[in-house]
Design a protein around this motif. Structure first.
Motif, PDB file in Angstrom:
ATOM      1  N   SER A 242       1.312 -27.430 -21.508  1.00 20.59           N
ATOM      2  CA  SER A 242       0.081 -27.557 -20.808  1.00 20.59           C
ATOM      3  C   SER A 242       0.053 -28.471 -19.427  1.00 20.59           C
ATOM      4  O   SER A 242      -0.176 -28.120 -18.095  1.00 20.59           O
TER       5      SER A 242
ATOM      6  N   PHE B 160       0.850 -27.035 -15.353  1.00 21.04           N
ATOM      7  CA  PHE B 160      -0.228 -28.061 -13.954  1.00 21.04           C
ATOM      8  C   PHE B 160       0.416 -29.150 -13.106  1.00 21.04           C
ATOM      9  O   PHE B 160       1.194 -28.815 -11.381  1.00 21.04           O
TER      10      PHE B 160
ATOM     11  N   THR C 278       1.963 -26.264 -10.650  1.00 18.16           N
ATOM     12  CA  THR C 278       1.559 -25.647  -9.965  1.00 18.16           C
ATOM     13  C   THR C 278       0.685 -26.154  -9.359  1.00 18.16           C
ATOM     14  O   THR C 278       0.147 -25.728  -8.703  1.00 18.16           O
ATOM     15  N   GLY C 279      -0.246 -27.228  -9.665  1.00 17.41           N
ATOM     16  CA  GLY C 279      -1.026 -28.058  -9.430  1.00 17.41           C
ATOM     17  C   GLY C 279      -2.497 -27.147  -9.871  1.00 17.41           C
ATOM     18  O   GLY C 279      -3.139 -27.520  -9.087  1.00 17.41           O
ATOM     19  N   SER C 280      -2.538 -26.275 -10.761  1.00 16.98           N
ATOM     20  CA  SER C 280      -3.306 -25.091 -10.435  1.00 16.98           C
ATOM     21  C   SER C 280      -3.998 -25.386 -11.969  1.00 16.98           C
ATOM     22  O   SER C 280      -3.581 -25.271 -13.112  1.00 16.98           O
ATOM     23  N   SER C 281      -4.769 -25.688 -12.830  1.00 22.28           N
ATOM     24  CA  SER C 281      -6.145 -25.936 -13.560  1.00 22.28           C
ATOM     25  C   SER C 281      -5.960 -24.399 -13.837  1.00 22.28           C
ATOM     26  O   SER C 281      -6.084 -24.193 -15.303  1.00 22.28           O
ATOM     27  N   PHE C 282      -6.563 -23.070 -13.377  1.00 24.88           N
ATOM     28  CA  PHE C 282      -6.500 -21.999 -13.541  1.00 24.88           C
ATOM     29  C   PHE C 282      -4.755 -21.479 -14.595  1.00 24.88           C
ATOM     30  O   PHE C 282      -4.725 -20.944 -14.883  1.00 24.88           O
ATOM     31  N   ALA C 283      -3.933 -21.729 -13.248  1.00 26.48           N
ATOM     32  CA  ALA C 283      -2.304 -21.739 -13.900  1.00 26.48           C
ATOM     33  C   ALA C 283      -3.214 -21.703 -15.424  1.00 26.48           C
ATOM     34  O   ALA C 283      -2.086 -21.466 -16.906  1.00 26.48           O
TER      35      ALA C 283
END
Length: 429
Positions: free
Chosen positions: A39, A43, A46-51
């Motif tokens: 996890s 992150f 991608t820097g994305s919580s959605f990812a």
């Protein structure tokens, strides 16, 4: 005092169960390390919580599909063989994740794929492992064995995420995954040492065919066995109405003003409650009224969530610098600990009913349904609680959810009162 603490008899009388328990303890902690590290890596890439959220979806779908079909596989072939090969696939996926980090590939798609493959193999391994336990310890010791298993899982949930974050920060992703690669070998060794465990069939009964009809047969059995069916329905009601995890970031980070550490405290409190239930499981593993015990546990679960909601509702009325917020956080943690403890005790009773009241030839398939319910119920609860909080707020959502849990499970018991009379000494499906 021996009647207070966990009953260790299964570990003493069955060397095979002892090896499996120790192996699972190490591998469960290692698995939690990897889940946290993957996890964090997704992150970081991608820097994305959605990812990161998609990572959960990549794990859930294969687990549900493989859980249903994997139970049928466990009822068709030697369960030692099924457990060994599925565990080997799980280990190889961990090796793949570690190699991904060591080689610096940095592919999110590859991490998704390896996570999905690991989850699919777990979907076969988990119901097989559950179907194996009765053969190793016998029906009489199932409550004690299930309590020990639950304590192992709670230890992993407490230690794994914390240790995973520390290891990633200190030694990096590659070495963190490598720890899991090594610790999982203990689980592989334990399964390898098991004796042959073919499914037991009644005399003259033909060997089942592997396919959709086999899965359907498990659901057909479930549809005609009210006590076994009630173990699933009661858990679905408890999780769908009152599972609070989706609300914890807002509660801990905003309402109670503790930030990420407060969220971690609430999650750790739930795991700690589960661990304490396992540690002091001698207080309930000798009880025989498993149906009544399940009902009482879910009532307390609902009440704990409702009280948690009252505390949060009160905390939301305080100023951010009000010292009483610390008391609100402490009260919330206590409620989460009570909820975690009662959920674990309920799981021990429900698992024991499932394992003891189901014929051996169907245990794998029913354990597969159990895996799906355990995985899917909390996800459904997160969706419902998260959606309701936008209209009601976090505190009121918890209060309503807890009350609905109590009402819902009570209506179930009213519809099937025989479940409350279930006696573990005479298992009746």
């Amino acid at each position: 005092m021996p009647r207070l603490f966990a009953d260790l008899t299964p570990l003493r009388v069955s060397a095979a169960y002892r090896r499996l328990w120790l192996g699972n303890t190490l591998s469960f902690v290692g698995t939690q390390l990897t889940l946290v590290a993957v996890s964090l890596e997704v992150f970081a890439l991608t820097g994305s919580s959605f990812a990161v959220g998609l990572l959960g979806l990549a794990a859930l779908v294969p687990l549900v599909v493989a859980g249903l079909y994997g139970g049928a596989v466990a009822d068709r072939y030697d369960r030692r063989t099924v457990a060994l090969w599925s565990a080997l696939v799980m280990w190889l996926t961990i090796v793949g994740i570690a190699a991904h980090a060591w080689l610096g590939i940095e592919s999110v798609a590859l991490l998704y794929g390896l996570t999905a493959l690991h989850s699919a193999a777990s979907g076969i391994n988990q119901p097989t492992r559950g179907a194996i336990i009765p053969a190793l310890v016998g029906v009489k010791l199932l409550p004690a064995a299930n309590a020990l298993n639950m304590m192992t899982f709670s230890i992993a949930m407490m230690v794994g995420p914390l240790l995973g974050g520390v290891l990633v920060a200190s030694i990096g992703y590659a070495w963190t995954y490598t720890v899991d690669v090594v610790t999982f070998l203990a689980a592989l060794y334990a399964v390898w040492r098991l004796p042959s465990l073919p499914p037991q069939r009644e005399e003259g009964e033909p060997q089942q065919r592997l396919g959709l009809s086999s899965v359907v047969e498990g659901f057909r059995f479930l549809g005609t066995r009210p006590n076994v069916r009630m173990t699933f329905l009661a858990d679905i009601v408890a999780m769908a109405t009152a599972f609070p995890r989706a609300l914890l970031p807002a509660i801990g980070g905003v309402i109670l003003g503790g930030g990420e550490s407060a969220v971690g405290l609430l999650l750790a409190a739930m795991a700690a409650g589960s661990f304490l239930a396992g540690l002091f499981s001698g207080t309930f593993t000798r009880l025989h009224r498993h149906g009544l015990g399940t009902y009482v546990c879910i009532l307390v679960w609902g009440a704990a969530v409702a009280v948690f909601g009252v505390v949060v509702w009160w905390g939301s009325s305080l100023d951010p610098d009000d010292g009483r917020l610390a008391w609100a956080l402490a009260g919330s943690a206590f409620c989460m600990a009570v909820a975690g403890a009662t959920d674990s005790v309920s799981a021990v009773f429900r698992t024991t009913i499932l394992q003891s009241a189901t014929p051996d030839r169907l245990r794998g398939r029913l354990q597969g349904v159990f895996v799906v319910v355990v995985a899917g119920g909390p996800r459904l609860g997160e969706m419902i609680q998260g959606g309701a909080s936008t209209a009601l707020g976090e505190g009121l959502t918890l209060i309503v959810g807890g009350v609905l849990c109590i009402i819902g499970v009570s209506l179930l018991m009213r519809a099937q009162p025989g479940f409350l009379r279930y006696d573990g000494r005479a298992p009746t499906p």
